[in-house]
Design an enzyme around this catalytic site. Structure first.
Site, PDB file in Angstrom:
ATOM      1  CD  GLU A 253      -2.603   1.518   0.114  1.00  0.00           C
ATOM      2  OE1 GLU A 253      -3.209   0.661  -0.657  1.00  0.00           O
ATOM      3  OE2 GLU A 253      -2.754   2.241  -0.013  1.00  0.00           O
ATOM      4  CB  THR A 297      -5.850  -0.091  -4.234  1.00  0.00           C
ATOM      5  OG1 THR A 297      -5.035   0.866  -2.768  1.00  0.00           O
ATOM      6  CG2 THR A 297      -5.691  -1.616  -3.869  1.00  0.00           C
ATOM      7  CG  HIS A 412      -4.752   3.700   2.874  1.00  0.00           C
ATOM      8  ND1 HIS A 412      -5.575   4.808   2.971  1.00  0.00           N
ATOM      9  CD2 HIS A 412      -5.049   3.458   1.452  1.00  0.00           C
ATOM     10  CE1 HIS A 412      -6.229   5.381   1.730  1.00  0.00           C
ATOM     11  NE2 HIS A 412      -6.224   3.673   1.434  1.00  0.00           N
ATOM     12  CG  ASP A 471      -1.107  -0.470  -3.397  1.00  0.00           C
ATOM     13  OD1 ASP A 471      -0.092   1.605  -3.544  1.00  0.00           O
ATOM     14  OD2 ASP A 471      -2.331   0.201  -3.255  1.00  0.00           O
ATOM     15  CG  HIS A 472      -1.394   4.102  -4.813  1.00  0.00           C
ATOM     16  ND1 HIS A 472      -1.093   4.656  -4.091  1.00  0.00           N
ATOM     17  CD2 HIS A 472      -2.795   2.813  -4.577  1.00  0.00           C
ATOM     18  CE1 HIS A 472      -3.006   3.968  -3.033  1.00  0.00           C
ATOM     19  NE2 HIS A 472      -3.087   2.757  -3.329  1.00  0.00           N
TER      20      HIS A 472
HETATM   21  C1  GP9 Z   1      -8.658  -0.091   0.750  1.00  0.00           C
HETATM   22  C2  GP9 Z   1      -7.663  -0.482  -0.128  1.00  0.00           C
HETATM   23  C3  GP9 Z   1      -6.961   0.590  -0.505  1.00  0.00           C
HETATM   24  O1  GP9 Z   1      -9.393  -2.008   0.605  1.00  0.00           O
HETATM   25  O2  GP9 Z   1      -6.941  -1.594  -1.008  1.00  0.00           O
HETATM   26  O3  GP9 Z   1      -7.589   1.674  -1.473  1.00  0.00           O
HETATM   27  P1  GP9 Z   1      -6.236   2.814  -1.900  1.00  0.00           P
HETATM   28  O4  GP9 Z   1      -7.716   3.694  -1.147  1.00  0.00           O
HETATM   29  O5  GP9 Z   1      -5.379   2.557  -1.608  1.00  0.00           O
HETATM   30  O6  GP9 Z   1      -6.860   2.859  -3.108  1.00  0.00           O
HETATM   31 MN    MN Z   2      -3.981   1.646  -2.228  1.00  0.00          MN
END
Ligand code: GP9
Ligand code: MN
Length: 633
Positions: A253, A297, A412, A471-472
């Site tokens: 994340e 994500t 996150h 992921d980003h």
């Molecule tokens: C939510 C998690 C976070 O289930 O994958 O999502 P994001 O806000 O990073 O897109």
């Molecule tokens: Mn994410």
């Protein structure tokens, strides 16, 4: 009782009765997390605007009788909608969305047990209908006004609109970009209410339905030519290096590359990942970029599974979950893999429960598959350490080979941690977000270290290949000032692009040939790279990425906004930069790539919007063009 009730009493009564009923149902039938007073307030007011509109339509009827009858019918329909959702929720802990109504497999389990989940007390879902009928029949408070004045109607609808905007405004404060990004059905219902949610769902689904209906497959000819002409051969030494092994993919994340092999005020931020960059079994990609859009994500998952670009607006997980896809999970499933995702969040978040079926993911271990003790949760939910521990336990019981994808969560935004999980101090800038980010990344790094240890302990390690990617971005451009302080340089559009690098590790136990790969590459390349490493051919796949180990891999990463990076240039904010120096150069240097980026994004959009893969036979590589089209030939 022949009192003179005030004008429009029945209208007001209907609105209030259905409003109170809906609010009561929130608390009795759905399990929704309400975290603060603001959310409570939004929850309370959110049914109102829709009810004002829908019951307000009665004001257009000429006769009082028609008005009264309309109000009764509207209340029955609305109650039926709420009741259907309540029953659906008993089974699926989710709200109804149009695609599930067409996925009959959903209702397979329903059959016999349906009767058992319908109770006599469910009659209370129709309390408002009863109140309205009683009021009309016995209390005679029905409308008797002959014709409603236009001015009254106008004032009424202005008020309804004002309440709608108040609702949307509050929701926007509570959850920015709620409607453009969709996120989660629970969040939508919580913010805009069940009725508006259904309208929104109908809008999204019909938009994609219309685009789909216009496509006949002929577009695929051109797309196919493009894909075939950019196809590269696998690297012979790497093809099948991890054949028959389990595939473990970890989505890290919000992890960006700038923290790797870097320190914060003398503290190492990612000691474990840093050790992997030097590890003999690890290929570490230091110029690897995320390519996600608004779907964050979920977009990264989409890119990984399909090797296509995400959409420019909204999350494709939400807008096109009814499409045909040929995902990596589908390919591996066909090879005998048990395909699954582990992620301790609400299953409807990012519409995963529905989209994973379209992606042929056989099992989703959502939050209900985990034991989340109070001390094990922080920020968005379950902490990464107990998450990876319990995941390995689950994996130990899976049939092998498996393809397990783990999505971490602790790192996150807003990057908050419990005291005991803070392994390094905060940073000292004007951005509390960035200050906490280092700490929270440090915690995730610890979790990943334990993850590897657990895999070894359970005997899963040697027979697996582990792919981990960021992921980003985690730190948005809003924190540029603080980032400039940390990086000790000005953040130009060129630097902003470079900050979109996320780490990629391809870890192959006992491989011994690991190294740092500096090739410019992106998430779209993950799928061919992984499938080839597992010895699975992809020459017939409709994919836009290329195997990172291939000698012919082209260094060209396209971003969703049309920007891109090659080994020579960076194109950002409509300007061209020299990749090596970061200096702005003549736009001519970027021009050929600008056109290709636009072309490729266009093809990707065509595939998704036209649902073109339904016209594609993955086995033979044949285009299944429309009958009509074949006749034309
Ligand atoms: C939510 C998690 C976070 O289930 O994958 O999502 P994001 O806000 O990073 O897109
Ligand atoms: Mn994410």
């Amino acid at each position: 009782m022949k009192k003179n009730w005030p004008t429009h009493s029945i209208l007001i009564l209907a609105i209030v009765a259905t409003w109170v009923k809906t609010y009561t149902v929130y608390h009795t039938s759905f399990d929704m997390d309400i975290e603060n007073m603001m959310q409570q307030l939004i929850l309370f007011i959110n049914p109102l605007s829709f009810l004002l509109f829908i019951y307000g339509i009665s004001l257009f009827f000429k006769s009082p009788k028609a008005r009264n009858r309309y109000i009764v019918i509207a209340s029955i329909v609305l109650s039926a909608i709420v009741y259907a959702n309540a029953v659906f929720y008993r089974f699926f802990t989710d709200f109804i969305t149009i695609p599930v109504l067409f996925q009959t497999s959903n209702f397979g389990d329903l059959g016999s047990s349906a009767a058992e989940s319908i109770f006599l007390t469910d009659i209370f879902y129709f309390t408002d209908v009863a109140i309205i009928i009683i009021a009309l029949k016995w209390l005679k408070i029905g409308d008797k006004v002959k014709l409603v004045k236009p001015a009254v109607r106008r004032a009424y609808f202005v008020m309804a609109a004002a309440i709608l905007f108040l609702n949307l405004g509050l929701s926007e404060i509570e959850r920015p970009q709620l409607l453009t990004r969709s996120f989660d059905r629970e969040m939508l219902v919580k913010n805009i209410g069940p009725y508006n949610y259904h309208l929104y769902d109908i809008y999204i689904q019909s938009k994609s339905h219309a685009q789909r209906a216009l496509a006949d497959g002929s577009e695929l000819v051109e797309v196919n030519n493009y894909v075939r002409s950019n196809q590269v051969d696998a690297n012979e030494d790497m093809f099948g290096v991890a054949e028959d092994r389990n595939l473990i993919v970890v989505s890290m994340e919000s992890l960006q590359s700038f923290v790797i092999n870097n320190d914060m005020n003398g503290y190492e931020v990612t000691p474990f990942l840093n050790s992997l960059t030097q590890d003999k079994d690890t290929y570490y990609f230091s110029n690897f970029y995320h390519q996600t859009g608004l779907g964050k994500t979920s977009d990264s998952e989409f890119i990984l599974e399909n090797s296509l670009h995400p959409l420019g607006g909204g999350a494709v997980f939400f807008t096109h979950s009814g499409n045909t896809f040929h995902s990596m999970a589908e390919s591996l499933g066909a090879e005998g893999y048990f395909t699954n995702v582990l992620h301790p969040n609400n299953k409807s978040f990012w519409n995963r429960d529905i989209m994973y079926r379209a992606l042929d993911i056989q099992k989703y271990y959502d939050e209900q598959s985990f034991v989340v003790n109070e001390e094990d949760a922080v920020n968005w939910g379950m902490k990464d350490i107990p998450f990876v521990e319990q995941s390995v336990d689950l994996m130990a019981d899976m049939p092998q080979p498996f393809y397990s994808r783990l999505i971490t969560l602790t790192n996150h935004h807003p990057f908050t941690l419990d005291e005991e999980d803070k392994l390094i101090p905060e940073y000292n800038s004007n951005s509390n977000t960035l200050n906490r980010y280092f700490q929270s990344v440090r915690y995730m790094d610890e979790a990943l270290k334990l993850f590897f240890e657990d895999l070894k302990e359970k005997g899963l390690y040697d027979n697996s290949i582990i792919v981990m990617y960021g992921d980003h971005y985690g730190i948005s451009e809003n924190h540029n000032k603080a980032m400039e302080q940390y990086l000790e340089k000005e953040i130009t559009p060129y630097e902003s692009t470079k900050l979109q690098r996320v780490p990629l590790f391809v870890h192959i136990p006992n491989n011994g040939k690991g190294k740092e790969v500096t090739e410019t590459s992106g998430q779209i390349d993950l799928r061919p790279t992984i499938l080839h490493a597992l010895g699975v051919e992809t020459s017939k796949d409709m994919q836009l990425g290329a195997d990172l180990f291939s000698e012919e891999h082209e260094e060209f990463v396209i971003f969703r906004d049309g920007g891109f990076v090659t080994d020579k240039v960076v194109y950002a904010a409509n300007a061209c930069y020299d990749n090596a120096t970061g200096l702005q150069i003549e736009i001519e240097n970027c021009q050929p790539y600008i056109d290709r980026a636009t072309q490729e994004l266009g093809y990707s959009d065509q595939i998704i919007n036209g649902d073109l893969l339904r016209f594609y036979d993955l086995k033979t590589g044949n285009l299944l063009l429309d009958e009509a089209l074949n006749e034309e030939k």
